[in-house]
Design an enzyme around this catalytic site. Structure first.
Site, PDB file in Angstrom:
ATOM      1  N   LEU A   1       0.891  -1.160   0.000  1.00  0.00           N
ATOM      2  CA  LEU A   1       0.000   0.000   0.000  1.00  0.00           C
ATOM      3  C   LEU A   1       0.933   1.215   0.000  1.00  0.00           C
ATOM      4  CD1 LEU A   1      -2.799  -1.153   2.468  1.00  0.00           C
ATOM      5  CD2 LEU A   1      -2.795  -1.173  -0.037  1.00  0.00           C
ATOM      6  N   PRO A   2       1.044   1.905  -1.139  1.00  0.00           N
ATOM      7  CA  PRO A   2       2.157   2.798  -1.463  1.00  0.00           C
ATOM      8  C   PRO A   2       2.205   4.143  -0.742  1.00  0.00           C
ATOM      9  CG  PRO A   2       0.538   2.868  -3.201  1.00  0.00           C
ATOM     10  CD  PRO A   2       0.060   1.831  -2.222  1.00  0.00           C
ATOM     11  N   CYS A   3       2.463   4.126   0.550  1.00  0.00           N
ATOM     12  CA  CYS A   3       2.595   5.378   1.301  1.00  0.00           C
ATOM     13  C   CYS A   3       3.852   6.151   0.881  1.00  0.00           C
ATOM     14  CB  CYS A   3       2.589   5.107   2.808  1.00  0.00           C
ATOM     15  SG  CYS A   3       3.818   3.934   3.374  1.00  0.00           S
ATOM     16  N   HIS A   4       4.799   5.476   0.225  1.00  0.00           N
ATOM     17  CA  HIS A   4       6.010   6.164  -0.249  1.00  0.00           C
ATOM     18  C   HIS A   4       5.690   7.210  -1.317  1.00  0.00           C
ATOM     19  CE1 HIS A   4       5.504   2.627  -2.910  1.00  0.00           C
ATOM     20  NE2 HIS A   4       5.961   3.438  -3.860  1.00  0.00           N
TER      21      HIS A   4
END
Length: 192
Positions: free
Chosen positions: A154-157
């Site tokens: 889940l791409p919080c970056h």
């Protein structure tokens, strides 16, 4: 798009299996039930185990009864997809996910990431807060992303500071740079 299972119906303790996946970002720790990936992140194993225990999950032997093979299958698929992603062969994960380790607000926040900020792009904490209909909650969004139990998947970056600066990431700013460069089509060495 990954499918997410709600933690609201979870009752009693569930068994999880853990593994460590070496990556260019450093070691990723993964935990899975027989049904879904529940953790992918950078915390030391002792901290992961404590986090799991706080939500009623307990570590089981990988070859034990009661779903050991199913847990291993979820972990094997997660490792294969993470490897494909980190080598530029995969853009979107297709894993069963369970956000049982997230608070309700964190669950809402991280669940929105893939649709809100697609592969190869970035958005700000403030923009994500506005998209969640909480325009003054940029800091709360940052806190929720900092507690993301499914980093990389889940791409919080992809969420950056208001001026485009790369701020906090569980794996460190170098890992965030690496992931964003990978998604932009470039290859960058971690730490470089």
């Amino acid at each position: 798009m990954p499918r997410s299972a709600s933690a609201a119906g979870r009752t009693g303790a569930s068994d999880v299996s853990l593994t460590v996946l070496p990556t260019p970002l450093g070691d990723l720790r993964l935990a899975a039930t027989a049904d879904a990936l529940v953790y992918c992140g950078f915390q030391p194993l002792a901290e992961v185990r404590a986090r799991l225990a706080r939500t009623g999950l307990r570590e089981a032997g990988q070859d034990g009864q009661d779903g050991g093979g199913a847990r291993r299958a979820v972990l094997d698929e997660a490792c294969a997809q993470l490897d494909a992603y980190l080598t530029g062969r995969l853009r979107s994960f297709g894993l069963p996910l369970d956000l049982c380790l997230a608070t309700p607000f964190s669950r809402e926040t991280v669940s929105s990431l893939e649709a809100f900020v697609p592969y190869g792009s970035t958005a700000t904490y403030g923009a994500l807060a506005r998209a969640l209909d909480r325009p003054r909650a940029a800091r709360a969004v940052g806190t929720a992303l900092g507690a993301n139990p499914l980093c990389v998947v889940l791409p919080c970056h992809r969420i950056v500071g208001s001026t485009g600066t790369l701020t906090g990431y569980a794996g460190g700013v170098d890992a965030k740079k690496y992931l964003l460069a990978l998604e932009a089509g470039g290859h960058q060495r971690v730490g470089g």
